[in-house]
Design a protein around this motif. Structure first.
Motif, PDB file in Angstrom:
ATOM      1  N   SER A   1       0.779  -1.236   0.000  1.00  0.00           N
ATOM      2  CA  SER A   1       0.000   0.000   0.000  1.00  0.00           C
ATOM      3  C   SER A   1       0.812   1.288   0.000  1.00  0.00           C
TER       4      SER A   1
ATOM      5  N   VAL B   1      -9.191  -2.555  -4.291  1.00  0.00           N
ATOM      6  CA  VAL B   1      -8.998  -1.191  -3.794  1.00  0.00           C
ATOM      7  C   VAL B   1      -7.726  -1.110  -2.951  1.00  0.00           C
TER       8      VAL B   1
ATOM      9  N   ALA C   1      -5.006   1.232  -4.714  1.00  0.00           N
ATOM     10  CA  ALA C   1      -5.352   2.611  -4.352  1.00  0.00           C
ATOM     11  C   ALA C   1      -4.167   3.564  -4.486  1.00  0.00           C
ATOM     12  N   THR C   2      -2.992   3.138  -4.033  1.00  0.00           N
ATOM     13  CA  THR C   2      -1.834   4.031  -4.079  1.00  0.00           C
ATOM     14  C   THR C   2      -1.424   4.325  -5.519  1.00  0.00           C
TER      15      THR C   2
ATOM     16  N   PHE D   1      -3.442   4.378  -8.025  1.00  0.00           N
ATOM     17  CA  PHE D   1      -4.478   5.301  -8.503  1.00  0.00           C
ATOM     18  C   PHE D   1      -4.137   6.725  -8.072  1.00  0.00           C
TER      19      PHE D   1
ATOM     20  N   CYS E   1     -16.574   4.079  -3.869  1.00  0.00           N
ATOM     21  CA  CYS E   1     -15.992   3.790  -5.194  1.00  0.00           C
ATOM     22  C   CYS E   1     -16.618   4.651  -6.279  1.00  0.00           C
TER      23      CYS E   1
ATOM     24  N   MET F   1     -15.098   8.078  -6.045  1.00  0.00           N
ATOM     25  CA  MET F   1     -13.696   8.154  -6.441  1.00  0.00           C
ATOM     26  C   MET F   1     -13.521   8.549  -7.905  1.00  0.00           C
TER      27      MET F   1
ATOM     28  N   ALA G   1      -9.525   8.812   1.898  1.00  0.00           N
ATOM     29  CA  ALA G   1      -8.670   7.879   2.638  1.00  0.00           C
ATOM     30  C   ALA G   1      -9.221   7.636   4.035  1.00  0.00           C
TER      31      ALA G   1
ATOM     32  N   VAL H   1     -12.348   5.455   3.747  1.00  0.00           N
ATOM     33  CA  VAL H   1     -11.973   4.068   3.444  1.00  0.00           C
ATOM     34  C   VAL H   1     -11.491   3.367   4.707  1.00  0.00           C
TER      35      VAL H   1
ATOM     36  N   TYR I   1      -9.128  -4.416 -13.384  1.00  0.00           N
ATOM     37  CA  TYR I   1      -8.487  -3.126 -13.137  1.00  0.00           C
ATOM     38  C   TYR I   1      -7.311  -2.915 -14.094  1.00  0.00           C
TER      39      TYR I   1
ATOM     40  N   THR J   1     -13.023   2.294 -11.152  1.00  0.00           N
ATOM     41  CA  THR J   1     -13.730   2.505  -9.888  1.00  0.00           C
ATOM     42  C   THR J   1     -15.229   2.272 -10.034  1.00  0.00           C
TER      43      THR J   1
END
Length: 745
Positions: free
Chosen positions: A31, A265, A269-270, A272, A332, A335, A348, A351, A398, A412
């Motif tokens: 992450s 996710v 996520a990072t 993204f 989502c 986002m 963040a 989440v 993804y 997303t």
């Protein structure tokens, strides 16, 4: 190290502490630091976000997505084989330790990650994933082995909380090293050192867990060629067992879909944030901004896991999971429109609230839904495979969207749809069996023309109350029953020489206790089976011969802590089976016979066949005078129990309850359940202290009442007191006043 008993505090803490040890991997590697490090390498190279690998131009984030999907595909095939072998050889702790060390050493290997030699680096990333998730197969499978059902939500949440705290501590140390770096080159070196620290932390702190965990539940056999496929056979057996467990089957369906989105996710996520958030436009450093976001998630997640545990204790696991899925879906969808750093920080935090909660609650819910079994590793392997195949699909979707659109933003929307589908699937799970299940059994089987059979109902109500008392988790054993026969000292709950057995779900099962009454022209048999399941038989007659199950006065019901089955199809009303009484020995007061039938669940596709059923020399009684008292005034009319049955019951290591079912002359029933550890005083009605349920013949479902109960006297086998309650049945309110109870158990 001496073996610690199940439920021991030290054992539970040692298990939970593995989350402290291993959670540094998903935080630092999956992450926070590695995604920033990976993006930084491309920035330093200055040749854009694409790299030539495997003979094609691939976007950097898509490459990681596909590498992750490939690793999870390997894990999904590997875990059933390893879990079956671990149970067979009886040392799943050794397998857990092996994968722990594999993952930790792979993290250390990431120190040498280099874009010019991308393949060794990808291999370390690949093996790190396999090590981490492979160890979790065995870690998760320990939960039902070391904790009782009522402990599992709390200790699962504690594990995740420890994991968040420990991983955040190491991340703060790593972050400090990165912030003190002078320039990109030193920052890169600090990040490489953080990978080494993850490996050392993971191996070091896991030693406390290994010190106290038992080896496993297997028999310690040697592995041979046949055993290598044993895990897949066990997985197939688990799949077949799901056909008879509608709650577990439907939960896994919902879990498969929403976990697909949750894990995607968490893994993406990072990446993204690095690509889609306009950090430099708003004067923010992307590397520090991303790490801060991950830190916020971890800190908020501790509170989120705690709140989820408390909410599930009050509202139930499934309703809370439904709400969490709805929250994830909204996140989502939102986002797609997030572009600024501040918006990303807010997302963040949101989440974090649901990230830990959905993981810990899913794990404990699955553990609670498991049947009684020593083969927990294979069941958790099935859980693990469902989760990992979901990740393969999620990360692949993804990656494909990212690769071919150049942006993961559209992905997303797909993730939001996964949460919606998961939510809808969770809503299809039948309600938790409890005292309400007893009421559902009664309503489903009650027919207006069979009113003369209603006097047996308090006895059946006691049986199912004993089976499903409290939250219906674990094995529930009736400890005793006040049943007195004036013509002899026979206690039907402790049969001497009597045997009740039947084949179902591929095995022959023998009852642990039975209760038989021959009274009022009826035969009533109740049998408690291993694992807390139970049968109730009601037949119109008290002579030898065959009884037609198509007769509405004759039927059989089978209940477990998760579902119930009737000999009468809920849709068609038709039955299939036979019940035959071969002998009634009036001298020794015993009854013998045979039976077989098809049990129909609420879902018409949920069917269990019961074959080769027999009962031999079961003791019976003909009357049930107890002298116990239940009186009240209900909507201004006097109520007096003329037919009462009492019992003492406990729930799989939980508290004991004294139970009385009282039926009046007009067949209305009051059911009172009181925790025996209470002392004289006044208590609000509701679990875990006391419950009063009331039903009328014409109003349908029995319902739990609100109000209060006052215990004036309570001892090891006797309780008395008063109560006042209100209950609503199908829109009609019943005021219960002047309630008095006095009974032995």
């Amino acid at each position: 190290m001496a073996h610690l008993p199940k439920g021991d505090k030290k054992l539970l803490n040692a298990w939970a502490f593995y989350d402290w040890a291993n959670s540094v991997y998903p935080l630092t590697i999956s992450s926070a630091v590695f995604p920033v490090f990976y993006t930084l390498l491309y920035s330093i190279r200055g040749e854009g976000d694409y790299i030539t690998v495997f003979g094609m131009e691939m976007k950097n984030s898509a490459l990681i997505s596909f590498t992750s999907a490939a690793a999870f595909l390997v894990i999904s095939f590997m875990s059933p084989l390893l879990s079956g072998v671990a149970d067979y050889v009886g040392n799943k702790k050794a397998f857990m330790r092996f994968f722990c060390y594999l993952g930790a050493l792979s993290c250390i290997g990431l120190y040498w990650f280099d874009l010019n030699m991308i393949y060794p680096g990808l291999l370390c990333y690949f093996m790190g994933l396999i090590g981490f998730w492979g160890s979790l197969v065995f870690y998760n499978s320990y939960l039902p082995d070391i904790a009782f059902p009522e402990q599992q939500d709390a200790i699962s949440a504690k594990g995740y909380s420890l994991g968040y705290i420990g991983s955040v501590l190491l991340l703060i140390v790593n972050l400090a090293l990165i912030l003190m770096a002078d320039g990109e080159a030193e920052a890169e070196q600090a990040m490489r050192l953080s990978f080494v620290m993850v490996g050392v932390w993971w191996i070091g702190f896991s030693q406390y867990t290994y010190r106290y965990l038992p080896k496993g539940a297997g028999a310690g056999h040697k592995v041979n060629g046949a055993v290598l496929l044993n895990g897949f056979r066990e997985l197939q057996k688990v799949g077949k067992a799901l056909s008879g467990n509608i709650r577990l089957r439907r939960f896994l369906g919902g879990f498969f879909v929403y976990s697909m989105a949750v894990q995607t996710v968490m893994l993406a996520a990072t990446y993204f944030g690095a690509q889609e958030i306009e950090w430099k436009k708003y004067g923010a450093d992307p590397s520090m901004g991303l790490i801060v976001c991950i830190l916020v998630i971890q800190l908020v997640a501790v509170l989120g896991a705690y709140m989820t545990s408390k909410a599930s204790a009050r509202f139930g696991n499934i309703p809370v999971l439904v709400v969490i899925n709805a929250f994830w879906m909204c996140l989502c969808a939102t986002m797609y429109f997030v572009t600024t750093p501040n918006q990303f920080y807010i997302m963040a935090a949101l989440v974090g609230i649901v990230m830990g909660g959905v993981q810990s609650l899913s794990r404990s819910t699955y553990s609670k839904f498991l049947p009684e079994t020593d083969d927990t590793a294979s069941y958790f392997s099935f859980y693990d495979v469902a989760e990992k195949i979901g990740i393969v699909l999620g990360m692949s979707v993804y990656g494909v969207i990212d690769q071919y659109t150049g942006s993961p933003r559209f992905a997303t929307v797909f993730l939001a749809s996964f949460f919606l589908i998961g939510l809808l699937l969770l809503l299809r799970i039948p309600a938790q069996t409890s005292s309400k299940t007893v009421n559902s059994v009664y309503l489903a089987l009650h027919k207006p023309d069979s009113m003369k059979n209603m006097k047996w109902f308090p006895l059946v109500f006691v049986l199912f109350s004993s089976l499903f008392l409290v939250s219906c988790e674990g094995e529930i054993e009736p400890i005793g029953s006040q049943t007195t026969d004036p013509t002899g000292p026979i206690d039907p709950t402790n049969p001497t020489g009597g045997v009740f057995k039947v084949d179902y779900n591929g095995a022959t099962r023998t009852a642990t206790s039975t209760v038989v009454y021959l009274s009022g022209g009826n035969i009533n048999i109740s049998a408690l089976m291993p694992g807390g399941a139970g049968f109730s038989f009601v037949f119109d007659g008290n002579a030898t011969g065959s009884y037609d199950l198509d007769d509405e006065n004759n039927w059989i019901v089978f209940g477990t802590s998760l579902a119930f089955y009737s000999s009468s199809n809920f849709t068609t009303g038709l039955s299939s089976g036979n019940f035959t009484v071969t002998e009634i020995d009036e001298t020794n007061k015993t009854i013998s016979g045979t039976f077989h039938f098809v049990g129909y669940g609420e879902d018409e596709t949920d069917i269990i066949e019961f074959t080769n059923g027999s009962f031999t020399d079961l003791p019976y009684v003909t009357e049930n005078p107890t002298g116990d008292v239940v009186t009240a005034t209900i909507n201004g009319q006097p109520y007096e129990g003329v037919d009462t049955t009492t019992a003492l019951a406990s729930a799989g290591g939980g508290p004991e309850y004294a139970i009385i079912n009282s039926e009046s002359v007009d067949s209305t029933v009051l059911n009172i359940q009181i925790k025996t550890s209470l002392v004289p005083g006044t208590y609000a009605l509701g679990m875990p202290d006391a419950v009063i349920s009331y039903n009328t013949v014409n109003d349908g479902f029995p319902e739990d009442a609100t109000g209060s109960i006052t215990i004036t006297s309570i001892s090891a086998n006797h309780v008395s007191g008063t109560f006042t309650a209100t209950v609503s049945i199908d829109g009609t309110d019943y005021q219960i006043t002047n309630g008095v109870f006095d009974f032995s158990f």
